[in-house]
Design a protein around this motif. Structure first.
Motif, PDB file in Angstrom:
ATOM      1  N   THR A  17       0.836  -1.181   0.000  1.00  0.00           N
ATOM      2  CA  THR A  17       0.000   0.000   0.000  1.00  0.00           C
ATOM      3  C   THR A  17       0.875   1.235   0.000  1.00  0.00           C
ATOM      4  OG1 THR A  17      -0.121  -0.015   2.403  1.00  0.00           O
ATOM      5  CG2 THR A  17      -1.865  -1.165   1.213  1.00  0.00           C
ATOM      6  N   GLY A  18       0.250   2.378  -0.233  1.00  0.00           N
ATOM      7  CA  GLY A  18       0.992   3.626  -0.274  1.00  0.00           C
ATOM      8  C   GLY A  18       1.588   3.857  -1.648  1.00  0.00           C
ATOM      9  N   PRO A  19       2.181   5.023  -1.879  1.00  0.00           N
ATOM     10  CA  PRO A  19       2.764   5.339  -3.179  1.00  0.00           C
ATOM     11  C   PRO A  19       3.829   4.332  -3.573  1.00  0.00           C
ATOM     12  CG  PRO A  19       2.648   7.285  -1.772  1.00  0.00           C
ATOM     13  CD  PRO A  19       2.307   6.118  -0.917  1.00  0.00           C
ATOM     14  N   ALA A  20       3.856   3.964  -4.831  1.00  0.00           N
ATOM     15  CA  ALA A  20       4.816   2.973  -5.300  1.00  0.00           C
ATOM     16  C   ALA A  20       6.231   3.520  -5.189  1.00  0.00           C
ATOM     17  CB  ALA A  20       4.502   2.609  -6.753  1.00  0.00           C
ATOM     18  N   GLN A  21       7.121   2.753  -4.612  1.00  0.00           N
ATOM     19  CA  GLN A  21       8.497   3.172  -4.441  1.00  0.00           C
ATOM     20  C   GLN A  21       9.471   2.283  -5.202  1.00  0.00           C
ATOM     21  OE1 GLN A  21       9.234   5.930  -2.851  1.00  0.00           O
ATOM     22  NE2 GLN A  21       7.145   6.307  -2.154  1.00  0.00           N
ATOM     23  N   ALA A  22       9.032   1.079  -5.556  1.00  0.00           N
ATOM     24  CA  ALA A  22       9.974   0.097  -6.085  1.00  0.00           C
ATOM     25  C   ALA A  22      10.468   0.426  -7.478  1.00  0.00           C
ATOM     26  CB  ALA A  22       9.333  -1.286  -6.075  1.00  0.00           C
ATOM     27  N   SER A  23       9.657   1.111  -8.292  1.00  0.00           N
ATOM     28  CA  SER A  23      10.070   1.422  -9.649  1.00  0.00           C
ATOM     29  C   SER A  23       9.438   2.737 -10.062  1.00  0.00           C
ATOM     30  CB  SER A  23       9.636   0.317 -10.617  1.00  0.00           C
ATOM     31  OG  SER A  23       9.846   0.725 -11.955  1.00  0.00           O
ATOM     32  N   GLY A 216       8.204 -19.273  -6.288  1.00  0.00           N
ATOM     33  CA  GLY A 216       8.557 -17.927  -5.886  1.00  0.00           C
ATOM     34  C   GLY A 216       9.038 -17.087  -7.046  1.00  0.00           C
ATOM     35  N   ARG A 217       9.550 -15.916  -6.699  1.00  0.00           N
ATOM     36  CA  ARG A 217       9.924 -14.937  -7.727  1.00  0.00           C
ATOM     37  C   ARG A 217      11.418 -14.633  -7.757  1.00  0.00           C
ATOM     38  NH1 ARG A 217       4.772 -11.102  -6.630  1.00  0.00           N
ATOM     39  NH2 ARG A 217       3.420 -11.985  -8.228  1.00  0.00           N
ATOM     40  N   GLN A 218      12.221 -15.497  -7.169  1.00  0.00           N
ATOM     41  CA  GLN A 218      13.637 -15.172  -7.058  1.00  0.00           C
ATOM     42  C   GLN A 218      14.521 -15.949  -8.015  1.00  0.00           C
ATOM     43  OE1 GLN A 218      11.613 -15.832  -4.191  1.00  0.00           O
ATOM     44  NE2 GLN A 218      11.282 -13.626  -4.390  1.00  0.00           N
ATOM     45  N   GLY A 219      13.945 -16.887  -8.784  1.00  0.00           N
ATOM     46  CA  GLY A 219      14.756 -17.787  -9.582  1.00  0.00           C
ATOM     47  C   GLY A 219      15.030 -17.293 -10.990  1.00  0.00           C
ATOM     48  N   ALA A 220      15.882 -18.025 -11.687  1.00  0.00           N
ATOM     49  CA  ALA A 220      16.195 -17.772 -13.092  1.00  0.00           C
ATOM     50  C   ALA A 220      15.210 -18.532 -13.968  1.00  0.00           C
ATOM     51  CB  ALA A 220      17.631 -18.204 -13.388  1.00  0.00           C
ATOM     52  N   ALA A 221      15.336 -18.357 -15.290  1.00  0.00           N
ATOM     53  CA  ALA A 221      14.521 -19.089 -16.257  1.00  0.00           C
ATOM     54  C   ALA A 221      15.353 -20.193 -16.899  1.00  0.00           C
ATOM     55  CB  ALA A 221      13.988 -18.144 -17.333  1.00  0.00           C
ATOM     56  N   TYR A 222      14.711 -21.345 -17.125  1.00  0.00           N
ATOM     57  CA  TYR A 222      15.351 -22.515 -17.702  1.00  0.00           C
ATOM     58  C   TYR A 222      14.515 -23.004 -18.886  1.00  0.00           C
ATOM     59  CZ  TYR A 222      17.745 -22.376 -13.200  1.00  0.00           C
ATOM     60  OH  TYR A 222      18.470 -21.970 -12.107  1.00  0.00           O
ATOM     61  N   LYS A 281       9.778  -8.973 -13.400  1.00  0.00           N
ATOM     62  CA  LYS A 281      11.172  -8.796 -12.977  1.00  0.00           C
ATOM     63  C   LYS A 281      11.184  -7.773 -11.850  1.00  0.00           C
ATOM     64  CE  LYS A 281      15.813  -7.574 -14.648  1.00  0.00           C
ATOM     65  NZ  LYS A 281      16.120  -6.504 -13.674  1.00  0.00           N
ATOM     66  N   GLY A 282      11.338  -8.247 -10.635  1.00  0.00           N
ATOM     67  CA  GLY A 282      11.257  -7.338  -9.508  1.00  0.00           C
ATOM     68  C   GLY A 282       9.853  -6.786  -9.383  1.00  0.00           C
ATOM     69  N   SER A 283       9.682  -5.514  -9.673  1.00  0.00           N
ATOM     70  CA  SER A 283       8.379  -4.874  -9.533  1.00  0.00           C
ATOM     71  C   SER A 283       7.761  -4.476 -10.864  1.00  0.00           C
ATOM     72  CB  SER A 283       8.518  -3.622  -8.656  1.00  0.00           C
ATOM     73  OG  SER A 283       9.442  -2.722  -9.238  1.00  0.00           O
ATOM     74  N   ASP A 284       8.361  -4.866 -11.983  1.00  0.00           N
ATOM     75  CA  ASP A 284       7.859  -4.478 -13.299  1.00  0.00           C
ATOM     76  C   ASP A 284       7.630  -5.698 -14.177  1.00  0.00           C
ATOM     77  OD1 ASP A 284       8.208  -1.795 -12.582  1.00  0.00           O
ATOM     78  OD2 ASP A 284      10.270  -1.772 -13.360  1.00  0.00           O
ATOM     79  N   VAL A 285       6.667  -5.594 -15.095  1.00  0.00           N
ATOM     80  CA  VAL A 285       6.527  -6.572 -16.169  1.00  0.00           C
ATOM     81  C   VAL A 285       7.406  -6.103 -17.322  1.00  0.00           C
ATOM     82  CG1 VAL A 285       4.972  -7.569 -17.880  1.00  0.00           C
ATOM     83  CG2 VAL A 285       4.234  -7.323 -15.508  1.00  0.00           C
ATOM     84  N   VAL A 286       8.275  -6.996 -17.797  1.00  0.00           N
ATOM     85  CA  VAL A 286       9.258  -6.626 -18.816  1.00  0.00           C
ATOM     86  C   VAL A 286       9.139  -7.537 -20.033  1.00  0.00           C
ATOM     87  CG1 VAL A 286      10.858  -5.730 -17.091  1.00  0.00           C
ATOM     88  CG2 VAL A 286      11.081  -8.100 -17.870  1.00  0.00           C
ATOM     89  N   LEU A 287       9.747  -7.083 -21.129  1.00  0.00           N
ATOM     90  CA  LEU A 287       9.749  -7.799 -22.406  1.00  0.00           C
ATOM     91  C   LEU A 287      11.178  -8.010 -22.860  1.00  0.00           C
ATOM     92  CD1 LEU A 287       8.337  -8.704 -25.163  1.00  0.00           C
ATOM     93  CD2 LEU A 287       8.629  -6.318 -25.853  1.00  0.00           C
ATOM     94  N   ARG A 288      11.469  -9.239 -23.344  1.00  0.00           N
ATOM     95  CA  ARG A 288      12.755  -9.530 -23.968  1.00  0.00           C
ATOM     96  C   ARG A 288      12.490 -10.263 -25.275  1.00  0.00           C
ATOM     97  NH1 ARG A 288      16.551 -10.563 -18.685  1.00  0.00           N
ATOM     98  NH2 ARG A 288      18.262 -10.182 -20.130  1.00  0.00           N
ATOM     99  N   SER A 289      13.473 -10.292 -26.159  1.00  0.00           N
ATOM    100  CA  SER A 289      13.344 -10.992 -27.433  1.00  0.00           C
ATOM    101  C   SER A 289      14.623 -11.753 -27.738  1.00  0.00           C
ATOM    102  CB  SER A 289      13.026 -10.003 -28.569  1.00  0.00           C
ATOM    103  OG  SER A 289      14.099  -9.097 -28.763  1.00  0.00           O
ATOM    104  N   ALA A 290      14.474 -12.752 -28.631  1.00  0.00           N
ATOM    105  CA  ALA A 290      15.619 -13.566 -29.033  1.00  0.00           C
ATOM    106  C   ALA A 290      15.333 -14.191 -30.390  1.00  0.00           C
ATOM    107  CB  ALA A 290      15.911 -14.661 -28.003  1.00  0.00           C
TER     108      ALA A 290
END
Length: 496
Positions: A17-23, A216-222, A281-290
């Motif tokens: 709650t409260g104003p967003a600080q993470a990003s 959880g949200r701390q791992g890498a992608a495989y 990724k952390g507090s944001d939804v992100v896009l990558r390409s390959a």
């Protein structure tokens, strides 16, 4: 028995709650529509008793429909924010034939257990410390068979942390109405470090590719792959080691994207000719390409920032996104529902034509007083409650006489076509509202006039900037006939 009532610890959300600080990164995404819950395009709360839900994992069923699997779902007694209430189903499935996503995503049917009620697809024990729920993470079709990856959650911990018992793949031969969970592959997680507890599927070139992350949200992608005819045979899976495909234990898999990665969605995109990946990724939804599923993957580009969409998670790509338009299902903890958002892509897979409005959803407003980049003329402020169109905040004007509006100056390119959208709601007696653009400090040159709006309603104005290098976007009301109010949320200005 009494209806089951719970108040879940944030299952896949960030209960902050409260104003967003993470990003503080700007969000290029545009809010297109509400997909689930009250006020959604298909009124899922009354059509199938899907009043509150999250995720929205989508795949093409091979028969001209999109199947969308949602997570923990609640019925009539749900109240925002978060997961709570009666009629708890660990997952539900809705179907869509809607190909015109520019005006939102509608659903035509659901997997039901009685008329007007979306069923729980896979039973869960609903016992904390044993199996609190079963969450869908990916879907794919091969022929007429549908496959659904899911995780058995043992316990929800602090936001971003949870423990799973295992992940597995179920299948359906009747378009998602019933699911078989026995006999398929399963990835047990006794030590909490298995690489494939959450998945994303892509069927291509005779294989089903399975992208995985730990609980959880701390791992890498495989990455793993399996011949499309052998999805239910675990020994047929091969894992990408970083240099080759190897059969055996999934511990052979090497990271293809560094942590933190969660709520993966992957597709091969015909417009760009590239593989696209979206995730939290952390507090944001992100896009990558390959150029290949094995990578190398580009650097992450923010699609939606926590600052504009507090409590966001998910971000699952719609398989029928076409041309430069990429549509995603975005979850928000408040009001615990799913929204369709859009970004546009350049041919190289980078994000193009971002939303030019800053603080478009008013979520960066720290107090009840309107602050930069927004301004108010007359009487107005910022609501901080659970009645916004998205998340926690919206702006408003209210008075009993005169002109009152909220506005922002936006830089534009001269002689260029633009589209302005915004979500508006009024008091029942409103008789003279306006939404549009004007020269800074000057008169409107493109606007809509409206009367009472019964609920959050999308309004659109198209215009050419002419010789202007800046314009003001605004919404306001004349209130000469008694006390009236206007609420506004989720503005967007993009090149047409």
């Amino acid at each position: 028995m009494k209806p089951l009532r719970i108040a879940l610890i944030p299952l896949l959300g960030l209960a902050l709650t409260g104003p967003a600080q993470a990003s503080t990164t700007h969000s290029p995404a545009v809010v297109v529509s509400k997909m689930t819950g009250p006020g959604s395009v298909s009124a899922t709360d009354t059509a199938w008793q899907v009043k509150a839900t999250d995720l929205g994992v989508m795949w093409d069923n091979g028969r001209g429909e999109i199947l969308a699997a949602f997570g923990d779902t609640f019925g009539a007694s749900w109240q925002p924010p978060g997961a709570n209430g009666d009629d708890w189903r660990s997952q539900v499935l809705l179907r869509s034939t809607d190909r015109n996503l520019a005006d939102g995503m509608s659903f035509s049917s659901a997997a039901t257990d009685r008329p007007g009620h979306a069923k729980e697809l896979i039973p869960s024990r609903k016992v904390d410390g044993d199996e609190i729920t079963v969450i869908p993470t990916a879907g794919v079709s091969v022929g007429t068979r549908q496959y659904l990856a899911y995780m058995s959650v043992r316990h929800w911990g602090e936001p971003g942390y949870w423990d799973t018992n295992y992940s597995a793949i179920a299948y359906s031969d009747d378009n998602g109405q019933t699911w078989v969970t026995g006999g398929g592959p399963r990835w047990d997680n006794p030590g909490g470090a298995d690489h494939f507890q959450m998945a994303a599927f892509v069927r291509r070139d005779g294989h089903v590719y399975m992208f995985g992350t730990p609980n959880g949200r701390q791992g890498a992608a495989y990455l793993a792959r399996v011949p499309e005819a052998s999805v239910l045979t675990k020994s047929a899976y091969q894992y990408w080691t970083g240099s080759a495909w190897r059969s055996g234990a999934d511990t052979l898999a090497a990271p293809i994207v560094a942590a933190p990665v969660s709520e993966l969605s992957v597709q091969f995109n015909a417009h760009t000719g590239k593989w696209l990946m979206t995730y939290l990724k952390g507090s944001d939804v992100v896009l990558r390409s390959a150029s290949a599923p094995t990578g190398p993957w580009s650097g992450p580009a923010v699609v939606a920032s926590f600052a504009d969409f507090p409590g966001l998670y998910g971000g699952y790509m719609h398989p029928w996104s076409s041309g430069p338009d990429l549509y995603l299902a975005l979850s928000q903890w408040t009001p615990y529902n799913v929204y369709l958002i859009r970004v546009q892509l350049n041919p190289d897979g980078t994000i193009a034509n971002p939303n030019l409005v800053r603080d478009p959803s008013f979520e960066r407003q720290a107090t009840n007083t309107v602050a930069a980049p927004w301004k108010v003329r007359g009487n107005g402020g910022v609501d901080q409650g659970t009645w916004a169109f998205t998340a926690d905040r919206n702006a408003f004007v209210r008075y009993n006489r005169g002109w009152h509006d909220i506005y922002q100056t936006v830089q534009v390119t001269p002689h260029t076509d633009y589209t302005l959208t915004g979500w508006l709601r009024t008091s029942p007696d409103n008789d003279n509202g306006f939404f549009g653009v004007r020269a800074p400090g000057g008169a409107p040159f493109a606007e809509l006039n409206f009367r009472a709006l019964g609920g959050w309603t999308k309004r659109t104005v198209t215009f050419n900037s002419g010789n202007r290098g800046s314009i003001e976007v605004f919404a306001g009301i004349w209130t000469d006939n008694g006390d009236m109010w206007l609420q506004l949320d989720d503005f967007a200005l993009v090149k047409s």
